[in-house]
Design a protein around this motif. Structure first.
Motif, PDB file in Angstrom:
ATOM      1  N   SER A 184       0.846  -1.186   0.000  1.00  0.00           N
ATOM      2  CA  SER A 184       0.000   0.000   0.000  1.00  0.00           C
ATOM      3  C   SER A 184       0.882   1.237   0.000  1.00  0.00           C
ATOM      4  N   ASP A 185       0.346   2.310  -0.520  1.00  0.00           N
ATOM      5  CA  ASP A 185       1.071   3.568  -0.535  1.00  0.00           C
ATOM      6  C   ASP A 185       0.860   4.289   0.779  1.00  0.00           C
ATOM      7  N   TYR A 186       1.878   4.975   1.228  1.00  0.00           N
ATOM      8  CA  TYR A 186       1.783   5.803   2.420  1.00  0.00           C
ATOM      9  C   TYR A 186       1.862   7.259   1.986  1.00  0.00           C
ATOM     10  N   ASP A 187       0.935   8.073   2.483  1.00  0.00           N
ATOM     11  CA  ASP A 187       0.963   9.495   2.150  1.00  0.00           C
ATOM     12  C   ASP A 187       2.289  10.125   2.537  1.00  0.00           C
ATOM     13  N   GLU A 188       2.900   9.644   3.632  1.00  0.00           N
ATOM     14  CA  GLU A 188       4.164  10.212   4.119  1.00  0.00           C
ATOM     15  C   GLU A 188       5.302  10.035   3.108  1.00  0.00           C
ATOM     16  N   LEU A 189       5.228   8.977   2.306  1.00  0.00           N
ATOM     17  CA  LEU A 189       6.280   8.713   1.323  1.00  0.00           C
ATOM     18  C   LEU A 189       5.899   9.141  -0.090  1.00  0.00           C
ATOM     19  N   ALA A 190       4.690   9.689  -0.246  1.00  0.00           N
ATOM     20  CA  ALA A 190       4.223  10.109  -1.571  1.00  0.00           C
ATOM     21  C   ALA A 190       5.170  11.166  -2.134  1.00  0.00           C
TER      22      ALA A 190
ATOM     23  N   TRP B  70      13.677   6.669   6.693  1.00  0.00           N
ATOM     24  CA  TRP B  70      12.331   6.535   7.229  1.00  0.00           C
ATOM     25  C   TRP B  70      12.196   5.149   7.842  1.00  0.00           C
ATOM     26  N   ILE B  71      11.356   5.029   8.847  1.00  0.00           N
ATOM     27  CA  ILE B  71      11.044   3.736   9.451  1.00  0.00           C
ATOM     28  C   ILE B  71       9.594   3.407   9.150  1.00  0.00           C
ATOM     29  N   VAL B  72       9.388   2.182   8.663  1.00  0.00           N
ATOM     30  CA  VAL B  72       8.040   1.644   8.508  1.00  0.00           C
ATOM     31  C   VAL B  72       7.977   0.474   9.483  1.00  0.00           C
TER      32      VAL B  72
ATOM     33  N   SER C  37       2.156  -2.069  10.616  1.00  0.00           N
ATOM     34  CA  SER C  37       1.161  -1.374   9.788  1.00  0.00           C
ATOM     35  C   SER C  37       1.077   0.112  10.128  1.00  0.00           C
ATOM     36  N   GLN C  38       2.004   0.615  10.945  1.00  0.00           N
ATOM     37  CA  GLN C  38       2.028   2.037  11.312  1.00  0.00           C
ATOM     38  C   GLN C  38       2.505   2.875  10.131  1.00  0.00           C
ATOM     39  N   PRO C  39       2.067   4.130  10.055  1.00  0.00           N
ATOM     40  CA  PRO C  39       2.566   4.995   8.974  1.00  0.00           C
ATOM     41  C   PRO C  39       4.069   5.246   9.127  1.00  0.00           C
ATOM     42  N   PRO C  40       4.767   5.460   8.020  1.00  0.00           N
ATOM     43  CA  PRO C  40       6.204   5.733   8.076  1.00  0.00           C
ATOM     44  C   PRO C  40       6.511   7.015   8.850  1.00  0.00           C
ATOM     45  N   VAL C  41       7.678   7.004   9.495  1.00  0.00           N
ATOM     46  CA  VAL C  41       8.153   8.155  10.260  1.00  0.00           C
ATOM     47  C   VAL C  41       9.577   8.444   9.809  1.00  0.00           C
ATOM     48  N   GLN C  42       9.872   9.715   9.532  1.00  0.00           N
ATOM     49  CA  GLN C  42      11.253  10.040   9.176  1.00  0.00           C
ATOM     50  C   GLN C  42      12.092   9.977  10.442  1.00  0.00           C
ATOM     51  N   GLU C  43      13.001   9.015  10.474  1.00  0.00           N
ATOM     52  CA  GLU C  43      13.835   8.764  11.644  1.00  0.00           C
ATOM     53  C   GLU C  43      15.052   9.669  11.670  1.00  0.00           C
ATOM     54  N   MET C  44      15.699   9.812  10.521  1.00  0.00           N
ATOM     55  CA  MET C  44      16.929  10.603  10.462  1.00  0.00           C
ATOM     56  C   MET C  44      16.949  11.450   9.211  1.00  0.00           C
TER      57      MET C  44
END
Length: 186
Positions: free
Chosen positions: A8-14, A40-42, A45-52
């Motif tokens: 699935s696509d994540y809006d955070e990585l769009a 980014w960390i995925v 099923s949580q949305p991706p988060v920019q880690e660094m």
């Protein structure tokens, strides 16, 4: 992907260019996504988060068994690596770079293909060193029992002196080499 088939696509990585995905060595539910702006960390099923967010343009990454990441890219036109918060300049000039593996001593092995030639570099917290300055294109690198093996289209080259000297490629071409308690497998 939850099952490896249905992505699935994540809006955070769009709109971001994902250059490399890496399953975390310590947490198989975590996937690292390398983009030019950072990691980014995925997780599950949580949305991706920019880690660094990185201070350089990221191109690839690798991870040791202890979880330490090696992040490689360009600071302007200069190839660099970051390992455990420490920045290391890489002895290469090409635009493509790929982290292949890490050995039991925690050193990473990278390739730098350019056209039909390649370069093998080893990176650790102590710095970066060129092991093979110019060679045919490398498929993979394996470290087994203190020996280094470089896999080529035309066979396997090995070093039994920590990369100081190398045999010419010989034998059948193989794509991967893995160690096991009773030997190693191609």
């Amino acid at each position: 992907s939850v099952d490896g088939c249905d992505w699935s696509d994540y809006d955070e990585l769009a709109g971001l260019r994902v250059l490399h995905l890496l399953q975390d060595a310590k947490n198989p539910e975590r996937v690292w996504a390398a983009t030019p702006d950072g990691l980014w960390i995925v997780e599950g099923s949580q949305p991706p988060v920019q880690e660094m967010a990185m201070g350089f343009s990221v191109r690839h990454l690798g991870q040791r068994h202890d979880g330490t990441l090696l992040i490689v890219g360009f600071d302007g036109s200069i190839p660099v690596a970051q390992i455990d918060g420490q920045r290391v300049r890489l002895p290469a000039e090409t635009g493509r770079m790929e982290v292949l593996t890490a050995d039991d001593q925690g050193r990473f092995y990278m390739r730098f293909p350019a056209g039909s030639v390649d370069r093998l570099i080893r990176v650790s917290e102590d710095g970066a060193e060129t092991l093979i300055g110019s060679t045919d294109l490398i498929r993979d690198v394996a470290t087994v029992g203190g020996h280094l093996y470089v896999l080529y289209r035309d066979g396997v080259s090995w070093s039994d002196d920590d990369g100081a000297t190398w045999s010419p490629p010989s034998g059948l071409p193989i794509d991967c080499l893995r160690s096991a308690p009773d030997g190693f497998y191609a």
